[in-house]
Design a protein around this motif. Structure first.
Motif, mmCIF file in Angstrom:
data_model
loop_
_atom_site.group_PDB
_atom_site.id
_atom_site.type_symbol
_atom_site.label_atom_id
_atom_site.label_comp_id
_atom_site.label_asym_id
_atom_site.label_seq_id
_atom_site.Cartn_x
_atom_site.Cartn_y
_atom_site.Cartn_z
ATOM 1 N N THR A 88 56.739 43.409 -29.525
ATOM 2 C CA THR A 88 56.045 42.133 -29.384
ATOM 3 C C THR A 88 54.584 42.320 -28.978
ATOM 4 O O THR A 88 53.799 41.389 -29.061
ATOM 5 N N ALA A 89 54.264 43.534 -28.555
ATOM 6 C CA ALA A 89 52.933 43.762 -27.991
ATOM 7 C C ALA A 89 51.775 43.498 -28.970
ATOM 8 O O ALA A 89 50.763 42.918 -28.569
ATOM 9 N N PRO A 90 51.868 43.922 -30.240
ATOM 10 C CA PRO A 90 50.696 43.703 -31.105
ATOM 11 C C PRO A 90 50.328 42.226 -31.260
ATOM 12 O O PRO A 90 49.143 41.879 -31.216
ATOM 13 N N ALA A 91 51.326 41.371 -31.423
ATOM 14 C CA ALA A 91 51.019 39.949 -31.585
ATOM 15 C C ALA A 91 50.431 39.379 -30.305
ATOM 16 O O ALA A 91 49.533 38.529 -30.341
ATOM 17 N N ASN A 92 50.938 39.857 -29.166
ATOM 18 C CA ASN A 92 50.374 39.397 -27.901
ATOM 19 C C ASN A 92 48.942 39.907 -27.728
ATOM 20 O O ASN A 92 48.066 39.190 -27.246
ATOM 21 N N ALA A 93 48.717 41.175 -28.130
ATOM 22 C CA ALA A 93 47.376 41.745 -28.050
ATOM 23 C C ALA A 93 46.406 40.944 -28.916
ATOM 24 O O ALA A 93 45.252 40.710 -28.542
ATOM 25 N N MET A 94 46.904 40.492 -30.059
ATOM 26 C CA MET A 94 46.061 39.741 -30.986
ATOM 27 C C MET A 94 45.515 38.465 -30.332
ATOM 28 O O MET A 94 44.395 38.046 -30.626
ATOM 29 N N THR A 95 46.289 37.864 -29.415
ATOM 30 C CA THR A 95 45.826 36.607 -28.809
ATOM 31 C C THR A 95 44.544 36.827 -28.005
ATOM 32 O O THR A 95 43.592 36.056 -28.147
ATOM 33 N N VAL A 96 44.518 37.870 -27.182
ATOM 34 C CA VAL A 96 43.311 38.057 -26.360
ATOM 35 C C VAL A 96 42.156 38.622 -27.202
ATOM 36 O O VAL A 96 40.986 38.315 -26.948
ATOM 37 N N TYR A 97 42.501 39.418 -28.209
ATOM 38 C CA TYR A 97 41.470 39.901 -29.124
ATOM 39 C C TYR A 97 40.768 38.707 -29.770
ATOM 40 O O TYR A 97 39.541 38.619 -29.793
ATOM 41 N N GLN A 98 41.577 37.772 -30.266
ATOM 42 C CA GLN A 98 41.007 36.577 -30.913
ATOM 43 C C GLN A 98 40.302 35.690 -29.900
ATOM 44 O O GLN A 98 39.249 35.122 -30.186
ATOM 45 N N ALA A 99 40.906 35.556 -28.712
ATOM 46 C CA ALA A 99 40.303 34.691 -27.696
ATOM 47 C C ALA A 99 38.900 35.180 -27.356
ATOM 48 O O ALA A 99 37.963 34.390 -27.229
ATOM 49 N N GLN A 100 38.760 36.500 -27.227
ATOM 50 C CA GLN A 100 37.442 37.039 -26.917
ATOM 51 C C GLN A 100 36.470 36.843 -28.076
ATOM 52 O O GLN A 100 35.331 36.441 -27.899
ATOM 53 N N ARG A 101 36.984 37.101 -29.288
ATOM 54 C CA ARG A 101 36.134 36.989 -30.476
ATOM 55 C C ARG A 101 35.645 35.540 -30.656
ATOM 56 O O ARG A 101 34.504 35.300 -31.025
ATOM 57 N N LEU A 102 36.554 34.581 -30.400
ATOM 58 C CA LEU A 102 36.244 33.169 -30.628
ATOM 59 C C LEU A 102 35.677 32.485 -29.388
ATOM 60 O O LEU A 102 35.375 31.296 -29.420
ATOM 61 N N GLY A 103 35.584 33.228 -28.300
ATOM 62 C CA GLY A 103 35.030 32.638 -27.082
ATOM 63 C C GLY A 103 35.917 31.563 -26.466
ATOM 64 O O GLY A 103 35.413 30.574 -25.940
ATOM 65 N N ILE A 104 37.208 31.742 -26.543
ATOM 66 C CA ILE A 104 38.135 30.762 -25.963
ATOM 67 C C ILE A 104 38.399 31.156 -24.515
ATOM 68 O O ILE A 104 39.092 32.137 -24.239
ATOM 69 N N LYS A 105 37.812 30.405 -23.601
ATOM 70 C CA LYS A 105 37.841 30.800 -22.202
ATOM 71 C C LYS A 105 39.069 30.287 -21.457
ATOM 72 O O LYS A 105 39.377 30.779 -20.376
ATOM 73 N N ASN A 106 39.716 29.262 -22.001
ATOM 74 C CA ASN A 106 40.816 28.635 -21.256
ATOM 75 C C ASN A 106 42.175 29.217 -21.632
ATOM 76 O O ASN A 106 43.204 28.583 -21.471
ATOM 77 N N PHE A 107 42.172 30.429 -22.182
ATOM 78 C CA PHE A 107 43.422 31.095 -22.528
ATOM 79 C C PHE A 107 43.581 32.341 -21.675
ATOM 80 O O PHE A 107 42.605 33.039 -21.391
ATOM 81 N N SER A 108 44.797 32.612 -21.241
ATOM 82 C CA SER A 108 45.058 33.884 -20.560
ATOM 83 C C SER A 108 46.484 34.349 -20.842
ATOM 84 O O SER A 108 47.327 33.576 -21.310
ATOM 85 N N LEU A 109 46.718 35.624 -20.565
ATOM 86 C CA LEU A 109 47.976 36.272 -20.890
ATOM 87 C C LEU A 109 48.592 36.810 -19.602
ATOM 88 O O LEU A 109 47.923 37.514 -18.842
ATOM 89 N N LEU A 110 49.856 36.432 -19.354
ATOM 90 C CA LEU A 110 50.582 37.008 -18.225
ATOM 91 C C LEU A 110 51.373 38.189 -18.792
ATOM 92 O O LEU A 110 52.336 38.016 -19.518
ATOM 93 N N VAL A 111 50.897 39.398 -18.497
ATOM 94 C CA VAL A 111 51.383 40.585 -19.201
ATOM 95 C C VAL A 111 52.481 41.292 -18.423
ATOM 96 O O VAL A 111 52.316 41.607 -17.239
ATOM 97 N N SER A 112 53.602 41.526 -19.093
ATOM 98 C CA SER A 112 54.657 42.347 -18.492
ATOM 99 C C SER A 112 55.262 43.239 -19.569
ATOM 100 O O SER A 112 56.454 43.196 -19.838
#
Lengths: 361, 366
Positions: free
Chosen positions: B143-167
């Protein structure tokens, strides 16, 4: 019990303490699972509603429908509320469900439905055009089912206090002399028939929910089944049980019947009519089609001597064309449902707890 | 859309079962690593078809089960924050923390949503710019690549109100930990096929060599699992201990290179706590420095939540194959999927839950 393990080399691993959680206490508040038609729903009725109603609860089950004796005749009476989201989905809408769901609850007692009430709870801000489409669909479904809408009610709740449109319908039907169809009558030796493909409605609704749009051609099977039931009864066969496997799917219905009649139920997975599209969608989501809702299918328990003529009558009806035998009632494991798997193993088919949860991977 | 019916074919399954019976001459204990494999084995009754000599030990590869209690409590704390939209895979909602589960948080007014793709959570963040949207990023390498994609995209798109609780946790360190255990009974592994789809197979030959165990990369449908068992038994009978790929239709030797690059960019390896087992060094991922601003633990200041786990159930022994689920005194009594005492009863992929759901009949009879 095994000896406790020494700590592993280089770290403090302790497999013997492999525990996770504190026990999940009974919830002090309603959770979504209480409306899922599974074990939680049943416990709410048993432990909260029935004790509160006391002697006023005429039928100790508060089941999908009740039989009431009136002036020498018997009436079937049923009520159901509809809260589906989205309001419109492939193959139907909340309007179709509100008619067909209550009609079917009456039909599953073997009765002929006559009249329905309709009550709308509408959220402030709901577009009239959308409400109009719901009403149109409800009217069309009633005309198709040949049933009259004779009384109704409209309430509006504050914006944010509802979810668009909720609909409640209640219905009355008449029961012919000699008809006695109820879960307790399931008997060892009974053949279990399903009227057609299972899992279709649930997958159709899921396919258009937020966050789960996936390409599928599945359309809801929502349909009124009283005509099919009338044809089955007209064969003269002694039909023991009828049930429309809605919330909780075929698995929930079979479990309820097995418990009510104290018989074992054995189904053969290979004989379950599950369309490829439903199989595919469930495979992707990690769901079991046996637990997915149906809105236009019925399960029939009939003695094996009667099975052929009931099946023949079903095959002649548009809503029973694909009817087939999926299992039997047996005297082993009373109250339990067991499936023979495609590979020849067996598994217990349990009552669902609440709603099915898609698996992570 | 097409699923995998062909890989449940009963006639082909019977051929594989017959071959397994033919080659088996003595008792062997092998572990299917992944919870999805456990679920499939019990769901289809595969273990009932095997020779008596073959024992399947159900491994720790259920992401729901291994997520530590304190991480659940951190999730509950974040989900209870006003204004937060907390997104999760569905089967995490029922996992009890120390005082509640996500269903109860939702019932109490928390905005908890089931999503099917982590990117749906990112879309929610774009659509709700005035809300904080958090995704509960659990699981293995799968599941990690799809989860990684969220923060990669969030940074690229400048989406500041998203975060990931990583375990996130990793499979090979857990396999090593199991083999290091003094009471280990595992003689061969069915490795988790979908983990290998991402990571490839290069991590396993050294493990097979070091611990002298066959490691067969195995899929999840009935025929896949039978083929994995067959190859493992043949290796054991012949005294070999090699990495073999029994799932080549999905697993290339190199895995998924673009996914690995993304994982290397977004995550860095860290020590991780496994529910009930304790900390396994270098057995998980956390967000790399470059993406630390998307770490929900930091954003909501829940790193201080530490929950001790009580020692009520015996799932540690279940995990190692020292006992079967029903040999625990609490099984089916105090401990059910409704009231799980142990991690392995929580998810439908946990060994205890799978036994409870599908095997109660024979267990009641025995």
């Amino acid at each position: 019990m095994a000896e406790p393990l020494p700590a592993g080399p280089g770290n403090d691993l302790d497999f013997n303490a492999w525990v996770c959680p504190a026990p999940l206490r009974d919830s002090p508040a309603i959770v979504m699972g209480h409306g899922g038609g599974g074990a939680l729903s049943g416990e709410l009725v048993e432990h909260l509603f029935l004790p509160a109603y006391g002697d006023a609860a005429a039928d100790a089950q508060l089941g999908d429908s009740a039989i009431v004796e009136v002036a020498g005749g018997r009436l079937a009476f049923s009520t159901d509320s509809y809260v589906v989201k989205p309001l419109f989905f492939p193959g139907g809408s909340i309007g179709d469900l509100a008619v067909n769901g209550t009609v079917n609850d009456i039909a599953m007692a073997g009765a002929t439905p006559l009249v329905l009430s309709t009550a709308f709870i509408i959220e402030e801000g709901t577009q009239l055009a959308e409400l109009g489409r719901v009403a149109e669909a409800l009217g069309a479904a009633a005309r198709k089912a040949g049933i009259k809408l004779v009384t109704g009610d409209t309430k509006v709740v504050d914006n944010g206090n509802g979810d668009g449109v909720f609909v409640n319908t209640a219905g009355i039907g008449v029961l012919a002399d000699g008809v006695d169809i109820r879960p307790e009558r399931a008997s060892v030796g009974d053949v279990i028939i399903v009227s057609g493909d299972i899992g279709v409605h649930g997958v159709a609704v899921m396919s258009c929910r937020e966050g789960l749009e996936f390409g599928t051609t599945v359309r809801s099977d929502s349909a009124p089944l009283h005509g099919l039931v009338a044809d089955m009864i007209a064969t003269g066969a002694d039909i023991h049980v009828l049930r429309d496997p809605t919330r909780g799917g075929v698995a929930a219905s079979l479990n309820e019947i097995a418990k009510a009649a104290k018989v074992g139920v054995a189904v053969v997975e290979r004989d379950l009519p599950i369309p490829q599209t439903v199989r595919d969608a469930c495979g992707l989501l990690g769901l079991d089609p046996l637990y997915v809702a149906n809105e236009g299918k019925l399960l029939a328990f009939v003695s094996s001597d009667d099975a052929d003529r009931v099946l023949a009558a079903m095959h002649a009806h548009e809503y029973g064309r694909d009817a087939r035998v999926i299992g039997r009632c047996i005297d082993e494991h009373p109250g339990m449902v067991v499936a023979r798997t495609g590979l020849g193993g067996t598994r217990v088919v349990d009552l669902p707890l609440g709603e099915q949860l898609p698996r992570i991977c | 859309m097409k699923y995998l019916d062909e890989f449940s074919n009963p006639d082909l399954a019977k051929k594989l079962v017959d071959q397994i019976h033919e080659v088996t001459t003595q008792p062997w204990a092998m572990m299917e690593v992944c919870g999805g494999q456990t679920h499939s084995i019990i769901r289809h009754g595969i273990d009932q078809l095997l020779p008596d000599e073959i024992e399947m030990i159900h491994g720790p590869g259920c992401p729901v089960c291994v997520t530590p209690l304190e991480m659940i409590d951190r999730a509950l704390a974040v989900a209870s924050e006003p204004g937060v939209i907390f997104c999760s895979f569905g089967d995490m909602l029922r996992v009890p923390g120390s005082s509640a589960d996500l269903f109860r948080i939702k019932s109490a007014g928390g905005d908890v949503r089931v999503v099917y793709s982590p990117l749906d959570a990112l879309n929610l963040a774009r659509e709700n710019p005035d809300r904080q949207v958090v995704f509960f990023g659990i699981g293995f390498e799968t599941t990690a690549p799809a989860n990684a994609m969220t923060v990669y995209q969030a940074q690229r798109l400048g989406i500041k109100n998203f975060s990931l609780l990583v375990s996130h946790v990793l499979v090979p360190p857990a396999m090593s930990a199991i083999m290091e255990s003094p009471t280990c009974r595992v003689q061969g592994f069915l490795a988790a096929g979908h983990v290998c789809c991402v990571m490839g197979t290069h991590e396993y030959p050294p493990l097979a060599d070091k611990y002298q165990v066959p490691i067969v990369v195995t899929g999840f449908e009935p025929l896949d699992i039978l083929e994995g068992i067959r190859k493992t038994v043949i290796q054991l009978e012949e005294g070999r201990h090699e990495m073999e790929n029994a799932y080549p239709r999905a697993v290339p030797a190199d895995g998924n290179k673009p996914a690995q690059e993304m994982l290397n960019d977004v995550f860095e390896v860290t020590d991780r706590s496994w529910r009930g087992i304790g900390v396994i060094p270098q057995s998980g991922w956390k967000l790399s420095h470059k993406y630390r601003e998307f770490d929900a633990e930091e954003r909501f200041q829940v790193t201080g939540i530490h929950t001790a786990e009580s020692a009520l159930c015996r799932s540690g022994e279940v995990l190692q194959g020292l006992i079967k689920p029903h040999e625990c005194a609490a099984f089916g009594k105090e401990c059910t999927p409704r009231n799980p005492l142990g991690a392995t009863m929580v998810s439908s992929e946990g060994a205890c839950a799978a036994y409870y759901l599908y095997r109660r009949l024979e267990l009641v009879g025995s």
